[in-house]
Design an enzyme around this catalytic site. Structure first.
Site, PDB file in Angstrom:
ATOM      1  N   SER A  14      16.183  -4.081 -11.439  1.00 39.45           N
ATOM      2  CA  SER A  14      16.590  -5.017 -10.386  1.00 39.45           C
ATOM      3  C   SER A  14      17.961  -4.659  -9.792  1.00 39.45           C
ATOM      4  CB  SER A  14      16.660  -6.434 -10.949  1.00 39.45           C
ATOM      5  OG  SER A  14      17.242  -7.280  -9.987  1.00 39.45           O
ATOM      6  N   SER A  16      19.589  -6.995  -8.103  1.00 37.91           N
ATOM      7  CA  SER A  16      20.287  -8.275  -7.935  1.00 37.91           C
ATOM      8  C   SER A  16      21.605  -8.355  -8.703  1.00 37.91           C
ATOM      9  CB  SER A  16      19.373  -9.442  -8.332  1.00 37.91           C
ATOM     10  OG  SER A  16      18.356  -9.591  -7.363  1.00 37.91           O
ATOM     11  N   LYS A  65       7.000 -16.412 -10.141  1.00 36.11           N
ATOM     12  CA  LYS A  65       7.359 -17.237  -8.980  1.00 36.11           C
ATOM     13  C   LYS A  65       6.463 -18.464  -8.796  1.00 36.11           C
ATOM     14  CE  LYS A  65       9.319 -13.407  -6.343  1.00 36.11           C
ATOM     15  NZ  LYS A  65       9.486 -12.789  -5.025  1.00 36.11           N
ATOM     16  N   ASN A  85      11.721 -18.637  -5.875  1.00 41.16           N
ATOM     17  CA  ASN A  85      12.464 -17.471  -6.394  1.00 41.16           C
ATOM     18  C   ASN A  85      13.917 -17.792  -6.700  1.00 41.16           C
ATOM     19  OD1 ASN A  85      13.483 -17.545  -3.712  1.00 41.16           O
ATOM     20  ND2 ASN A  85      14.102 -15.412  -3.967  1.00 41.16           N
ATOM     21  N   ASP A 100      13.035 -15.891  -0.448  1.00 40.61           N
ATOM     22  CA  ASP A 100      12.325 -14.746   0.144  1.00 40.61           C
ATOM     23  C   ASP A 100      11.945 -15.115   1.578  1.00 40.61           C
ATOM     24  OD1 ASP A 100      12.341 -13.269  -2.251  1.00 40.61           O
ATOM     25  OD2 ASP A 100      10.484 -14.224  -2.928  1.00 40.61           O
ATOM     26  N   ALA A 124      -1.208 -10.359   2.869  1.00 41.83           N
ATOM     27  CA  ALA A 124      -1.459 -11.761   2.525  1.00 41.83           C
ATOM     28  C   ALA A 124      -1.226 -12.017   1.039  1.00 41.83           C
ATOM     29  CB  ALA A 124      -2.881 -12.151   2.919  1.00 41.83           C
ATOM     30  N   GLY A 125      -0.412 -11.160   0.387  1.00 41.80           N
ATOM     31  CA  GLY A 125      -0.014 -11.386  -1.002  1.00 41.80           C
ATOM     32  C   GLY A 125       1.212 -12.297  -1.021  1.00 41.80           C
ATOM     33  N   THR A 148      -8.062  -7.241   3.195  1.00 40.28           N
ATOM     34  CA  THR A 148      -9.114  -8.189   2.817  1.00 40.28           C
ATOM     35  C   THR A 148      -9.003  -9.389   3.762  1.00 40.28           C
ATOM     36  OG1 THR A 148      -8.791  -7.482   0.525  1.00 40.28           O
ATOM     37  CG2 THR A 148     -10.099  -9.475   0.878  1.00 40.28           C
ATOM     38  N   SER A 150     -10.616 -12.082   4.328  1.00 38.24           N
ATOM     39  CA  SER A 150     -10.761 -13.469   3.844  1.00 38.24           C
ATOM     40  C   SER A 150      -9.417 -14.013   3.344  1.00 38.24           C
ATOM     41  CB  SER A 150     -11.815 -13.539   2.732  1.00 38.24           C
ATOM     42  OG  SER A 150     -11.436 -12.696   1.663  1.00 38.24           O
ATOM     43  N   LYS A 151      -8.586 -13.141   2.756  1.00 43.58           N
ATOM     44  CA  LYS A 151      -7.277 -13.605   2.269  1.00 43.58           C
ATOM     45  C   LYS A 151      -6.354 -13.943   3.440  1.00 43.58           C
ATOM     46  CE  LYS A 151      -5.263 -11.430  -1.201  1.00 43.58           C
ATOM     47  NZ  LYS A 151      -4.843 -10.227  -1.988  1.00 43.58           N
TER      48      LYS A 151
HETATM   49  P1  ATR Z   1       3.216  -8.857  -2.938  1.00 44.26           P
HETATM   50  O1  ATR Z   1       3.430  -9.997  -3.876  1.00 44.26           O
HETATM   51  O2  ATR Z   1       4.306  -7.830  -2.948  1.00 44.26           O
HETATM   52  O3  ATR Z   1       2.890  -9.303  -1.552  1.00 44.26           O
HETATM   53  P2  ATR Z   1       0.450  -8.408  -3.656  1.00 44.26           P
HETATM   54  O4  ATR Z   1       0.275  -9.874  -3.866  1.00 44.26           O
HETATM   55  O5  ATR Z   1      -0.151  -7.473  -4.644  1.00 44.26           O
HETATM   56  O6  ATR Z   1       1.981  -8.035  -3.553  1.00 44.26           O
HETATM   57  O7  ATR Z   1      -0.110  -8.045  -2.194  1.00 44.26           O
HETATM   58  C1  ATR Z   1      -0.208  -6.757  -1.754  1.00 44.26           C
HETATM   59  C2  ATR Z   1      -0.606  -6.757  -0.280  1.00 44.26           C
HETATM   60  O8  ATR Z   1      -0.663  -5.400   0.147  1.00 44.26           O
HETATM   61  C3  ATR Z   1      -1.980  -7.353  -0.007  1.00 44.26           C
HETATM   62  O9  ATR Z   1      -1.953  -7.950   1.262  1.00 44.26           O
HETATM   63  C4  ATR Z   1      -2.866  -6.115  -0.033  1.00 44.26           C
HETATM   64  O10 ATR Z   1      -4.083  -6.252   0.689  1.00 44.26           O
HETATM   65  P3  ATR Z   1      -5.406  -6.861  -0.031  1.00 44.26           P
HETATM   66  O11 ATR Z   1      -5.212  -8.337  -0.064  1.00 44.26           O
HETATM   67  O12 ATR Z   1      -6.538  -6.425   0.815  1.00 44.26           O
HETATM   68  O13 ATR Z   1      -5.434  -6.246  -1.420  1.00 44.26           O
HETATM   69  C5  ATR Z   1      -1.966  -5.129   0.656  1.00 44.26           C
HETATM   70  N1  ATR Z   1      -2.320  -3.736   0.384  1.00 44.26           N
HETATM   71  C6  ATR Z   1      -2.118  -3.052  -0.766  1.00 44.26           C
HETATM   72  N2  ATR Z   1      -2.551  -1.768  -0.638  1.00 44.26           N
HETATM   73  C7  ATR Z   1      -3.059  -1.652   0.631  1.00 44.26           C
HETATM   74  C8  ATR Z   1      -3.635  -0.583   1.382  1.00 44.26           C
HETATM   75  N3  ATR Z   1      -3.786   0.637   0.853  1.00 44.26           N
HETATM   76  N4  ATR Z   1      -4.005  -0.828   2.659  1.00 44.26           N
HETATM   77  C9  ATR Z   1      -3.834  -2.062   3.210  1.00 44.26           C
HETATM   78  N5  ATR Z   1      -3.288  -3.098   2.557  1.00 44.26           N
HETATM   79  C10 ATR Z   1      -2.899  -2.917   1.277  1.00 44.26           C
END
Ligand code: ATR
Length: 269
Positions: A14, A16, A65, A85, A100, A124-125, A148, A150-151
């Site tokens: 980190s 931080s 988190k 966070n 964040d 969308a993570g 993805t 749907s997410k």
């Molecule tokens: P974080 O908390 O850092 O956002 P995460 O929750 O693992 O990490 O989310 C990773 C993001 O990167 C997701 O939106 C993921 O897309 P999916 O939901 O389809 O998995 C995206 N991501 C990771 N690798 C990818 C790739 N090679 N191409 C496009 N999107 C990717």
């Protein structure tokens, strides 16, 4: 002496601690910033322990988190995001913030970017979620785009359900969405330690402000492509900086020494 801390698993690398300790040095604050690595299900227990030990303020990173929400009183934005966070122990129960999210907004503002119009958030993570809620809260129209689809739709629905203007799409929507966009955020891991971008270079344009959450490398492929068309570029270290700046200000009530914190951070990147 006040003790501030970060919980995460892992936390070893980190940035931080040096960033916050640079702020204490600059303002002559008698404090230290340390890291702890609780077991993976130990987020809520760590909050209670930190409160007992008199920790002044706590940062929280992956994988805690979401877990810590139950042990704090989340501020409205953190509650909507469902992730905290930054914990302030001056209240009882402690207050949980999501800096964040505010860090994204402050990164744009610091670069003179107007927080209005339309934003495209790729991802969308956790990072995408904080970014989408933060920008919707500022009144922007937010298009969430994700591999993805749907997410992306689920996240957009969650943002819209709490009063935001948001829609979800698959990655193939980027060429149609970007001509009308003012802000673009990469909140995926694409570009981290690789020469790759989640956004087609020919869809970028000069009127965009582009923020990449990836900070390793600091000049990602996306930011290089964006600079080449004359867009405003903001690297991921700014996001890291401003989540820390906002946390420092929540804890101390003082304006953070942004330049000193930025120097300490960039020296280590
Ligand atoms: P974080 O908390 O850092 O956002 P995460 O929750 O693992 O990490 O989310 C990773 C993001 O990167 C997701 O939106 C993921 O897309 P999916 O939901 O389809 O998995 C995206 N991501 C990771 N690798 C990818 C790739 N090679 N191409 C496009 N999107 C990717």
């Amino acid at each position: 002496m006040d003790v501030y801390a970060l919980i995460g698993n892992p936390v070893e690398h980190s940035l931080s601690p040096p960033m916050h300790e640079a702020a204490y040095d600059a303002l002559d604050i008698d404090a230290r910033y340390v890291t702890f690595e609780p077991p993976e299900d130990g987020g809520a227990a760590a909050i209670e322990s930190a409160a007992t030990l008199g920790v002044a303020g706590l940062n929280v990173t992956i994988p805690f988190k979401q877990q810590v929400i139950e042990a704090v009183d989340p501020a409205p934005l953190a509650a909507r995001i469902g992730a905290v966070n930054t914990v302030d122990f001056s209240t009882s129960p402690p207050t949980g913030y999501n800096t964040d999210a505010t860090g994204v907004v402050r990164s744009f503002a610091h670069h003179g970017v107007s927080l209005s119009g339309t934003a495209v958030v790729v991802g969308a993570g956790g990072a995408g979620r904080a970014t989408a809620f933060a920008l919707a809260d500022e009144g922007l129209t937010v298009h969430v785009v994700n591999r993805t689809e749907s997410k992306a739709r689920d996240l957009a629905t969650a943002v819209a359900d709490t009063g935001g203007d948001a829609e979800g799409h698959g990655l193939d929507a980027l060429p149609d969405l970007l001509p009308g966009a003012d802000l673009l955020v990469n909140a995926t891991s694409v570009g981290m330690e690789e020469d790759a971008s989640p956004v087609p270079a020919d869809a970028l344009h000069a009127d965009l402000a582009v923020l990449d959450a990836v900070y390793s490398p600091i000049e990602t492929r996306l930011l290089q492509d964006a600079a080449a068309v004359g867009a405003t570029t903001i690297d991921g270290a700014w996001m890291l900086l401003f989540q820390g700046v906002e946390a420092f200000e929540r804890w101390t009530g003082e304006d953070a020494p942004v330049d000193e914190m930025n120097d300490a951070l960039r020296k280590r990147l």
